[in-house]
Design a protein around this motif. Structure first.
Motif, PDB file in Angstrom:
ATOM      1  N   LEU A   1     -42.493  58.900  65.986  1.00  0.00           N
ATOM      2  CA  LEU A   1     -41.314  59.197  65.184  1.00  0.00           C
ATOM      3  C   LEU A   1     -40.117  59.395  66.091  1.00  0.00           C
ATOM      4  O   LEU A   1     -40.230  59.980  67.165  1.00  0.00           O
ATOM      5  N   MET A   2     -38.969  58.881  65.676  1.00  0.00           N
ATOM      6  CA  MET A   2     -37.730  59.118  66.397  1.00  0.00           C
ATOM      7  C   MET A   2     -36.821  59.984  65.531  1.00  0.00           C
ATOM      8  O   MET A   2     -37.023  60.090  64.323  1.00  0.00           O
ATOM      9  N   LYS A   3     -35.827  60.581  66.180  1.00  0.00           N
ATOM     10  CA  LYS A   3     -34.881  61.444  65.479  1.00  0.00           C
ATOM     11  C   LYS A   3     -33.509  60.791  65.473  1.00  0.00           C
ATOM     12  O   LYS A   3     -33.052  60.288  66.497  1.00  0.00           O
ATOM     13  N   ALA A   4     -32.867  60.762  64.303  1.00  0.00           N
ATOM     14  CA  ALA A   4     -31.496  60.271  64.187  1.00  0.00           C
ATOM     15  C   ALA A   4     -30.650  61.394  63.602  1.00  0.00           C
ATOM     16  O   ALA A   4     -31.020  61.995  62.596  1.00  0.00           O
ATOM     17  N   GLU A   5     -29.509  61.686  64.241  1.00  0.00           N
ATOM     18  CA  GLU A   5     -28.645  62.760  63.751  1.00  0.00           C
ATOM     19  C   GLU A   5     -27.187  62.410  63.992  1.00  0.00           C
ATOM     20  O   GLU A   5     -26.855  61.620  64.878  1.00  0.00           O
ATOM     21  N   GLY A   6     -26.326  62.989  63.185  1.00  0.00           N
ATOM     22  CA  GLY A   6     -24.902  62.748  63.321  1.00  0.00           C
ATOM     23  C   GLY A   6     -24.237  62.586  61.974  1.00  0.00           C
ATOM     24  O   GLY A   6     -24.672  63.166  60.970  1.00  0.00           O
ATOM     25  N   ARG A   7     -23.197  61.762  61.952  1.00  0.00           N
ATOM     26  CA  ARG A   7     -22.463  61.501  60.709  1.00  0.00           C
ATOM     27  C   ARG A   7     -22.323  59.994  60.536  1.00  0.00           C
ATOM     28  O   ARG A   7     -21.743  59.314  61.383  1.00  0.00           O
ATOM     29  N   GLY A   8     -22.862  59.499  59.449  1.00  0.00           N
ATOM     30  CA  GLY A   8     -22.818  58.075  59.197  1.00  0.00           C
ATOM     31  C   GLY A   8     -23.936  57.657  58.267  1.00  0.00           C
ATOM     32  O   GLY A   8     -24.537  58.494  57.587  1.00  0.00           O
TER      33      GLY A   8
END
Length: 227
Positions: free
Chosen positions: A74-81
């Motif tokens: 599993l990978m993690k994606a974070e931020g705004r978009g």
């Protein structure tokens, strides 16, 4: 083609933050400073300021690198978009948890929202489990969306009455449903054979269900074999 190309553009960020695009083969996740966890390598497009990480240090077992029983990371994606996830054109189903739990075949887990936690579980069965292989799964729990890969449109079967499913056809089931590996073959017939037909998983439990894909092979792109 008589319509302007702009008329065909899709992927607009409107709608629920964790939803499917038309056709059910691509997951759209809208991030507003939050986080989503997804199968490593499943991101196909994104818009905005989004960071991706393939490893993490354990914080309550939530940010660590998660290796499922079927070898998927599993990978993690974070931020705004907005981020889009897909896997070789496989059908995707979304299950919305509300302080409850679901068990997912490790190879079939595509993505989960940050309010959902996970842990590795296994199916009982002794010798039968060893023969069946692939009996480690991921139990997800909490509140939020969980995206699961399927080969074609899934069939949902009640477990009020025990039902046996090929190990590669079951993609998810209600956590708490009893599972065990069963076989209709004698031990002598198992020697030298590797077919998934040799052993199946039995699911039973009142009020539960098991999600079955329309084939005995993993959904496209979910094979655990490394080449």
């Amino acid at each position: 083609m008589t319509r302007p190309l702009g008329d065909f553009s899709g992927g607009q960020p409107a709608g629920p933050p964790f939803a499917l695009e038309e056709g059910g083969r691509m997951l759209r996740v809208r991030l507003d400073g939050g986080t989503v966890f997804a199968k490593q390598g499943s991101m196909v497009a994104y818009r905005g300021r989004v960071d991706f990480a393939y490893k993490g240090q354990g914080v309550g077992g939530f940010l660590r690198r998660a290796v499922t029983g079927e070898g998927q990371d599993l990978m993690k994606a974070e931020g705004r978009g907005t981020v889009w996830f897909a896997e070789s054109g496989s059908h995707i189903s979304i299950f919305n948890l509300d302080r409850d739990a679901l068990t997912v075949n490790g190879r079939s887990l595509l993505a989960l929202e940050s309010g959902v936690k996970y842990k590795i579980t296994s199916t009982s069965g002794g010798l039968g489990a060893m023969i069946a292989g692939g009996v480690f799964n991921t139990e997800v729990s909490g509140t939020g969306g969980v995206a699961v890969l399927c080969l074609g449109s899934p069939l949902v079967l009640s477990t009020d009455e025990p039902v046996c499913v090929d190990r590669d056809a079951a993609v998810a089931w209600t956590a708490g449903v009893r599972t065990r590996v069963v076989s209709t073959f004698k031990l002598g017939n198992l020697v030298g054979r590797d077919s998934g037909e040799l052993a199946q998983i039995e699911y039973s439990g009142r009020g539960g269900f098991v999600v079955v894909q329309c084939g005995e092979t993993p959904a496209a792109g979910t094979t655990s074999d490394k080449t």
